[in-house]
Design an enzyme around this catalytic site. Structure first.
Site, PDB file in Angstrom:
ATOM      1  N   GLU A 129      46.175  64.208 -36.162  1.00  0.00           N
ATOM      2  CA  GLU A 129      45.427  65.217 -36.435  1.00  0.00           C
ATOM      3  C   GLU A 129      45.904  66.441 -36.419  1.00  0.00           C
ATOM      4  OE1 GLU A 129      42.714  64.402 -37.450  1.00  0.00           O
ATOM      5  OE2 GLU A 129      42.454  62.413 -36.262  1.00  0.00           O
TER       6      GLU A 129
ATOM      7  N   LEU B 237      38.466  57.879 -37.917  1.00  0.00           N
ATOM      8  CA  LEU B 237      39.173  57.214 -37.053  1.00  0.00           C
ATOM      9  C   LEU B 237      38.028  55.999 -36.397  1.00  0.00           C
ATOM     10  CD1 LEU B 237      41.062  59.632 -34.588  1.00  0.00           C
ATOM     11  CD2 LEU B 237      41.953  57.694 -35.844  1.00  0.00           C
TER      12      LEU B 237
ATOM     13  N   TYR C 108      34.870  60.966 -34.334  1.00  0.00           N
ATOM     14  CA  TYR C 108      33.509  60.979 -34.975  1.00  0.00           C
ATOM     15  C   TYR C 108      33.662  61.065 -36.695  1.00  0.00           C
ATOM     16  CZ  TYR C 108      35.681  65.443 -35.467  1.00  0.00           C
ATOM     17  OH  TYR C 108      36.512  66.567 -35.835  1.00  0.00           O
ATOM     18  N   GLY C 109      34.955  60.756 -36.962  1.00  0.00           N
ATOM     19  CA  GLY C 109      35.371  60.966 -38.596  1.00  0.00           C
ATOM     20  C   GLY C 109      36.171  59.739 -38.903  1.00  0.00           C
TER      21      GLY C 109
HETATM   22  N1  PCA Z   1      39.885  62.115 -37.337  1.00  0.00           N
HETATM   23  C1  PCA Z   1      39.168  62.605 -35.958  1.00  0.00           C
HETATM   24  C2  PCA Z   1      38.847  64.010 -36.234  1.00  0.00           C
HETATM   25  C3  PCA Z   1      38.302  64.011 -37.537  1.00  0.00           C
HETATM   26  C4  PCA Z   1      39.072  62.841 -38.259  1.00  0.00           C
HETATM   27  O1  PCA Z   1      38.798  62.431 -39.441  1.00  0.00           O
HETATM   28  C5  PCA Z   1      38.111  61.817 -35.550  1.00  0.00           C
HETATM   29  O2  PCA Z   1      37.812  60.575 -36.365  1.00  0.00           O
HETATM   30  O3  PCA Z   1      37.290  61.956 -34.506  1.00  0.00           O
END
Ligand code: PCA
Length: 160
Positions: free
Chosen positions: A90, A18, A15-16
């Site tokens: 992470e 990635l 969700y972030g």
């Molecule tokens: N990376 C992971 C968790 C938060 C982030 O920046 C993601 O994209 O889901």
């Protein structure tokens, strides 16, 4: 893909940073990290608070189910090597923790997926704007770990 290979795949919801077109997406596409296969876009069945925290503009999904929004993101199937690389990025389990959650796709399919979340956080993070979707922007630019203050443990950033 053979059955023996596909049963080793882990289904992950990102969700972030990635997500496609976000600053860490290259982790998922780098062949040296293993295999990843895009499955679908989706959002969390349960609401969660998603905030942008720290001076490095890092997206945090906070472990307070029911608060905030259904979080939008992307589902990937990854092999064991890629899964371990994502854990490395992470800093699981010292920074982000992870758990399985139900993700609903735009076609209304439901999948159990791993997602990264922050289990212990300062309560005041909940006072920040609660997002449904993360995008890195120039005004709020994400900083990779290599440019962060190396004298502080990563988790200390939660307090800034
Ligand atoms: N990376 C992971 C968790 C938060 C982030 O920046 C993601 O994209 O889901």
């Amino acid at each position: 893909m053979s059955a023996s290979l596909s049963h080793q795949l882990k289904r992950v919801f990102v969700y972030g940073t990635l997500k496609r077109n976000e600053p860490n997406h290259h982790w998922l596409t780098n062949k040296e990290n293993g295999v990843s296969r895009f499955v679908a876009k989706g959002s969390t069945l349960i609401k969660f608070p998603l905030v942008i925290g720290t001076r490095y503009n890092i997206p945090f999904l906070l472990n307070k189910p029911g608060v905030g929004h259904h979080i939008e993101g992307e589902i990937y199937d990854v092999d064991e090597l890629m899964f371990s690389k994502l854990d490395e990025l992470e800093e699981y389990p010292n920074y982000y923790d992870r758990e399985q959650q139900t993700i609903v796709t735009e076609q209304n399919n439901q999948f159990q997926c791993w997602l990264y979340l922050i289990r212990k956080y300062p309560e005041r993070l909940l006072e920040k704007p609660l997002l449904s979707s993360y995008h890195n922007t120039e005004e709020q630019a994400y900083s990779e770990r290599s440019v962060r203050d190396p004298s502080l443990p990563a988790k200390a950033d939660l307090n800034y």
